[in-house]
Write an enzyme that holds these catalytic residues in place. Sequence first.
Site, PDB file in Angstrom:
ATOM      1  CD  GLU A  40       8.092  15.849  15.982  1.00 47.36           C
ATOM      2  OE1 GLU A  40       8.413  16.941  15.513  1.00 47.36           O
ATOM      3  OE2 GLU A  40       8.752  14.814  15.784  1.00 47.36           O
TER       4      GLU A  40
ATOM      5  CB  CYS B  49       2.851   6.490  14.926  1.00 47.00           C
ATOM      6  SG  CYS B  49       4.439   6.335  15.741  1.00 47.00           S
TER       7      CYS B  49
ATOM      8  CB  CYS C 124      13.493   9.076  24.496  1.00 45.42           C
ATOM      9  SG  CYS C 124      13.475   7.287  24.784  1.00 45.42           S
TER      10      CYS C 124
ATOM     11  CB  CYS D 145      18.429   3.931  20.746  1.00 43.26           C
ATOM     12  SG  CYS D 145      17.465   2.926  21.876  1.00 43.26           S
TER      13      CYS D 145
ATOM     14  CB  CYS E 188      16.635   6.748  18.153  1.00 40.53           C
ATOM     15  SG  CYS E 188      14.949   7.384  18.299  1.00 40.53           S
TER      16      CYS E 188
ATOM     17  N   GLY F  87       9.572   8.405  23.100  1.00 40.55           N
ATOM     18  CA  GLY F  87       9.557   7.878  24.463  1.00 40.55           C
ATOM     19  C   GLY F  87       9.463   6.372  24.539  1.00 40.55           C
ATOM     20  CD  GLU F  88      10.386   1.500  26.356  1.00 44.64           C
ATOM     21  OE1 GLU F  88      10.888   1.522  25.217  1.00 44.64           O
ATOM     22  OE2 GLU F  88       9.586   0.623  26.723  1.00 44.64           O
TER      23      GLU F  88
ATOM     24  CB  SER G  43      13.181  -1.619  19.379  1.00 44.86           C
ATOM     25  OG  SER G  43      11.957  -0.959  19.147  1.00 44.86           O
ATOM     26  CG  LEU G  44      16.150  -8.281  18.874  1.00 47.91           C
ATOM     27  CD1 LEU G  44      16.053  -8.389  20.384  1.00 47.91           C
ATOM     28  CD2 LEU G  44      15.707  -9.591  18.220  1.00 47.91           C
ATOM     29  CG  HIS G  45      17.320  -2.213  16.395  1.00 45.24           C
ATOM     30  ND1 HIS G  45      16.601  -2.146  15.228  1.00 45.24           N
ATOM     31  CD2 HIS G  45      16.712  -1.347  17.243  1.00 45.24           C
ATOM     32  CE1 HIS G  45      15.616  -1.274  15.359  1.00 45.24           C
ATOM     33  NE2 HIS G  45      15.660  -0.783  16.568  1.00 45.24           N
TER      34      HIS G  45
ATOM     35  CG  ASN H 237      13.639   6.331   8.538  1.00 36.47           C
ATOM     36  OD1 ASN H 237      13.377   6.196   7.353  1.00 36.47           O
ATOM     37  ND2 ASN H 237      12.952   5.715   9.499  1.00 36.47           N
TER      38      ASN H 237
ATOM     39  CB  CYS I  80      11.040   4.376  12.553  1.00 31.28           C
ATOM     40  SG  CYS I  80       9.652   3.334  12.317  1.00 31.28           S
TER      41      CYS I  80
END
Length: 348
Positions: free
Chosen positions: A96, A109, A116, A120, A123, A167-168, A222-224, A298, A341
């Site tokens: 996507e 994006c 992936c 996480c 996600c 993906g990363e 992406s810390l979080h 989300n 996201c």
Amino acid sequence: MVEATPKRDIRKLNLDELKEFFVQHGDKPFRAQQVYEWLWKKSAKDFTQMTNLSLQTRELLNTHFSINHVKVDQMQRSTDGTIKNAVKLHDGLIVESVLIPTEKRITACVSSQVGCSLDCRFCATARLKRMRNLNPDEIYDQVVAIKEQSEMFFNRPLTNIVFMGMGEPLLNYANVIAAIDKITSPGGLNMAAKRLTVSTVGIAKMIIKLADDEVKFNLAVSLHSALNDVRSSIMPINDTNTLEELGDALKYWYAKRKRKVTYEYVVWKGINDSEEHARALLKFCKIIPCKVNLIEYNPIDEGEFQQASEQSLTMYMNLLEENGITTRIRKSRGKDIDAACGQLANKS
Ligand code: SAH
């Protein structure tokens, strides 16, 4: 029965290899230049489009090669203008990509892998196991498709690209870098590298590689959470890439690159919404100059993760801003079509 030799994907060839092909077939090497321009700058999807080549040359190419252009299989439009594309690859797999319009920008994006491998916990993409890496041309084609949509639906040029789809990107390093080379080169889309942002879960050794390769695009992490135990519990990558290792890699990156990094951070109820967490983030923010994007969560399932209260967000915002860290609250876009996201999961 003799089976026809499978056609080669022409975009796997570099310019020199294409020149060699033409010379071997008794043609001039400059023919390669023309074809290359059709393939990248003009994003031809078919050899018949290459109208400045003779019919014979087009047939020669068609006998030996295919153009594995991606196809927008399905397009959904959000009430806020966001467009989500289900993009079909030549082998039938789907990724996507999203077009995000704002007053000043149109951002693409894009995905870097099918599925992936990172797991996480918050996600949706993590639920699709990693099937394969995308090739440079498949990444490039997603940008081209969004560039076309931007011109067609908004009458505006594409201005920014973020590698924040599926993906990363740093686990598909070579192909992502090759795609970016084409996106930023005059022989491709000629976009300025400073308009591009690669977002990573934080793979320390690859951040060091980015620095060594002197890349010109922006970096987001992406810390979080800035506490190891909490971060490990929601992002398993943190077990092998601790915050200390990440911090050291970022220091190395900043020493070479001299550009602020952006931290993406979601605040969840009961997980990282107390002052202790905000203070830990502030401490992490002092490692190198940075900006913080507080991203709206989300929801992807029932319950476990919930967006924190307005008060917690304000607490984060005030603490960071008081200490000179630029902080923005990022509202979701395209939520109604699962384009926001962490929602990319090939649902429709
Ligand atoms: N693997 C890269 C690229 C993905 S970017 C990375 O981790 O940075 C997708 C961004 O959306 C990441 O910052 C990710 O942490 C965030 N995200 C994932 N799931 C989310 C969700 N449900 N709500 C909000 N953001 C989410």
